[in-house]
Write a protein that holds these residues in place. Structure first.
Motif, PDB file in Angstrom:
ATOM      1  N   HIS A  32       0.708  -1.272   0.211  1.00  0.00           N
ATOM      2  CA  HIS A  32       0.052   0.070  -0.066  1.00  0.00           C
ATOM      3  C   HIS A  32       0.788   1.315  -0.043  1.00  0.00           C
ATOM      4  O   HIS A  32       2.124   1.218   0.437  1.00  0.00           O
ATOM      5  N   LEU A  33       0.480   2.267  -0.521  1.00  0.00           N
ATOM      6  CA  LEU A  33       1.014   3.466  -0.433  1.00  0.00           C
ATOM      7  C   LEU A  33       1.181   4.128   0.883  1.00  0.00           C
ATOM      8  O   LEU A  33       0.550   3.445   2.008  1.00  0.00           O
ATOM      9  N   SER A  34       2.134   4.943   1.394  1.00  0.00           N
ATOM     10  CA  SER A  34       2.540   5.427   2.633  1.00  0.00           C
ATOM     11  C   SER A  34       3.004   6.608   2.505  1.00  0.00           C
ATOM     12  O   SER A  34       3.459   7.342   1.118  1.00  0.00           O
ATOM     13  N   ARG A  35       3.731   7.341   3.467  1.00  0.00           N
ATOM     14  CA  ARG A  35       4.443   8.664   3.401  1.00  0.00           C
ATOM     15  C   ARG A  35       5.658   8.416   2.681  1.00  0.00           C
ATOM     16  O   ARG A  35       6.269   9.415   1.892  1.00  0.00           O
ATOM     17  N   LEU A  36       6.262   7.294   2.379  1.00  0.00           N
ATOM     18  CA  LEU A  36       7.548   7.226   1.448  1.00  0.00           C
ATOM     19  C   LEU A  36       7.148   7.164   0.123  1.00  0.00           C
ATOM     20  O   LEU A  36       8.072   6.929  -0.806  1.00  0.00           O
ATOM     21  N   SER A  37       5.680   7.108  -0.382  1.00  0.00           N
ATOM     22  CA  SER A  37       5.377   7.037  -1.784  1.00  0.00           C
ATOM     23  C   SER A  37       5.745   8.376  -2.407  1.00  0.00           C
ATOM     24  O   SER A  37       5.656   9.466  -1.793  1.00  0.00           O
ATOM     25  N   PHE A  38       6.183   8.090  -3.979  1.00  0.00           N
ATOM     26  CA  PHE A  38       6.705   9.456  -4.334  1.00  0.00           C
ATOM     27  C   PHE A  38       5.512  10.490  -4.338  1.00  0.00           C
ATOM     28  O   PHE A  38       5.943  11.836  -4.557  1.00  0.00           O
ATOM     29  N   SER A  39       4.425  10.174  -4.611  1.00  0.00           N
ATOM     30  CA  SER A  39       3.444  11.050  -4.713  1.00  0.00           C
ATOM     31  C   SER A  39       3.193  12.020  -3.525  1.00  0.00           C
ATOM     32  O   SER A  39       3.037  13.212  -3.485  1.00  0.00           O
ATOM     33  N   ARG A  40       3.214  11.363  -2.504  1.00  0.00           N
ATOM     34  CA  ARG A  40       3.117  11.794  -0.868  1.00  0.00           C
ATOM     35  C   ARG A  40       4.241  12.825  -0.581  1.00  0.00           C
ATOM     36  O   ARG A  40       4.235  13.993  -0.238  1.00  0.00           O
TER      37      ARG A  40
END
Length: 556
Positions: A32-40
């Motif tokens: 799942h996405l997280s704060r590490l995801s590039f959009s975030r």
């Protein structure tokens, strides 16, 4: 190794999880996405840098055809998204790579284009691959309208009412991208030039900036079309509904080999996530602030899981399991004494989808332990590709035994374990996967079946003198150089290999896509088949006109 204090105050070591536990598609396909995801991380970078974003051109007719320009001042360096919107006959609206025309096309441009440049871009960008570009073009993209939600929203807004919330949430976008190109493709700026721009240094930052601005254009386009149709009665989108709009993405098999071809990058991405997790697990107690954030984010995840739909049976089963597990996760969060206790409970008692979501929620709830990691996720790959010529055959075999035991355990005498092959289509130069014995192209198979390649390498090295240096092996057996490099990379990049058979009959290429898409920042994973998926970017994210007003990016 990271440390936390036990109840008696003594340090307790918390190690990064071993690759043998982490690097299986059964787990990575639930990322799942997280704060590490590039959009975030892009939104945080923009907010911290005080970026100023404004729409400086919106030359569209009543049907929404024309061009628009969004200027981004990144503390002194300016880039622009130039959007082109055109009439597209219904029979040409397809999301596959074979398409040659799209509703909209885009370029992220270094600077602000003048009239001559806009004319040049207008002649090239709508043609995408067939156009001609310069190094001023940083990112190239295209998108089609999601016809139902686009049309029904325009109808509703023109009539002075809001569109149906259920439709908005279940579909989730007005435009769906089918390609976002960077890294020098088709003659646009290469990675080194883009990474030299302050604010775009991190992985996929330029691509995410383009997608975020395309999302803004999609909402502006819908409101413009409604206003043009009924200027006296039209209304703007409700702010809450606007936040529910993301940008869609339709992705085919072309994305799947990325994680295989880039073991150094994959290692950096997974290592960052595992480092954040280990730092969080090392905390002696779950703080009140973190617990409140976890409960808030888990409740939001429950809401989103409620309108996450798919036609894929395997993914639908995972979604249903996630919905049930989220109720249990809320109870675990309320009672867990520490992050480690929560992590262990979720790992033991919840399904893989919910267990992996728990990791993302833990990262989201501990920003101070993760927000400095995204810069480590953009790493040069060239240095790691050098072959350690002085290493001996015996040393290479020891490395294979240590890092590729999973590959040596595969039984390639079973035809099912060697049933597929990867190749590149001649027409579109895009990756494809075929069935051995049934599909053409086997003679041009790409070396993407890492387990098979390493098994062959080990068998051939075993027949050579143990003290022979690898430079001699590479000289005398050039066909082994690729596999020898992978072995050398694995020595210092243990999270760089997917520990599964990528040639097996049961392989789902869409599982490879899920992992990369989550790191990019996608949600609502919807496999249309094993070979293509639909997802959403920036669901719930702020828009350029309000992102600076928020203290943090939260969990969207």
């Amino acid at each position: 190794m990271n440390r936390r204090a036990d109840p008696a105050g003594q340090p307790v070591a918390v190690a990064l999880r071993p690759p043998a536990e982490v690097m299986h598609l059964s787990r990575l396909a639930s990322t799942h996405l997280s704060r590490l995801s590039f959009s975030r991380s892009l939104i945080r970078t923009a907010r911290a840098g005080g970026w100023k974003i404004d729409r400086i051109a919106f030359d569209l007719d009543g049907e929404g055809y024309g061009h628009a320009i969004y200027r981004v001042d990144m503390a002194g360096h300016v880039v622009s998204l130039v959007a082109f919107s055109h009439y597209l006959p219904a029979d040409q609206r397809i999301d596959r790579v074979i398409a040659t025309a799209w509703d909209t096309s885009y370029v992220l441009y270094d600077g602000v284009p003048d009239a001559d440049e806009i004319a040049r871009l207008n002649a090239a960008v709508p043609r995408q691959e067939a156009g001609r570009y310069t190094a001023r073009e940083l990112i190239l993209a295209r998108a089609n309208r999601s016809v139902r939600v686009f049309s029904e929203t325009v109808d509703a807004l023109a009539a002075g009412r809001q569109p149906d919330q259920t439709m908005i949430r279940e579909i989730g976008y007005f435009l769906r991208t089918s390609a976002v190109y960077g890294n020098g493709k088709f003659g646009i700026a290469d990675r080194a030039q883009v990474a030299a721009i302050p604010g775009l240094e991190t992985a996929f930052a330029a691509e995410m900036l383009a997608v975020w601005l395309i999302r803004a254009f999609s909402a502006d386009l819908v409101e413009h079309c409604a206003k043009a149709r009924a200027p006296e009665t039209a209304v703007a989108l409700d702010a809450g509904l606007r936040r529910d709009i993301g940008i869609g993405n339709s992705t085919g098999l072309g994305m799947a080999p990325f994680l295989i071809r880039h073991p150094v990058l994959l290692d950096a991405w997974i290592r960052a996530r595992e480092t954040a997790l280990a730092l969080i697990r090392a905390q002696p107690a779950l703080s009140d602030t973190a617990r409140a954030a976890l409960l808030k984010y888990a409740a939001l995840s429950q809401q989103k899981a409620g309108f996450w739909v798919t036609s894929d049976p395997a993914q639908q089963a995972a979604i249903l399991g996630l919905r049930a597990d989220l109720d249990r996760l809320m109870v675990m969060i309320a009672s867990a004494p520490s992050p480690e206790a929560l992590f262990q409970s979720a790992s033991r008692e919840l399904g893989t989808e919910a267990a992996e979501l728990t990791i993302s929620l833990l990262i989201d709830a501990h920003p101070a332990l993760s927000d400095d990691l995204p810069p480590t996720m953009a790493v040069p790959e060239e240095d790691a590709m050098a072959l350690p010529g002085a290493m001996t055959v015996a040393g290479a075999l020891d490395l294979i035994s240590a890092r590729f035991a999973w590959a040596l355990a595969l039984d390639f005498s079973d035809p099912r374990e060697h049933a597929r092959f990867w190749y590149v289509s001649e027409e579109k130069l895009e990756p494809r996967i075929g069935w051995r014995g049934d599909d053409e192209g086997e003679a041009l198979a790409q070396p993407l079946g890492v387990g098979w390649e390493i098994r062959q390498l080990a068998d051939r090295l075993a027949r050579l003198p143990a003290d022979q240096p690898l430079w001699q092996v590479a000289r005398d057996h050039p066909d082994l150089r690729h596999s020898l490099r992978r072995v050398a990379i694995a020595a210092s990049h243990p999270y760089g290999e997917l520990q599964d058979n990528l040639l097996g009959a049961t392989l789902r290429p869409s599982d490879l896509m899920r992992c990369k898409l989550a790191f990019l920042g996608c949600e609502f994973f919807d496999p249309a088949s094993d070979l293509s998926v639909k997802v959403r970017f920036f669901h719930g994210a702020p828009f350029p006109d309000d992102f600076s007003q928020e203290a943090g990016d939260g969990q969207w």
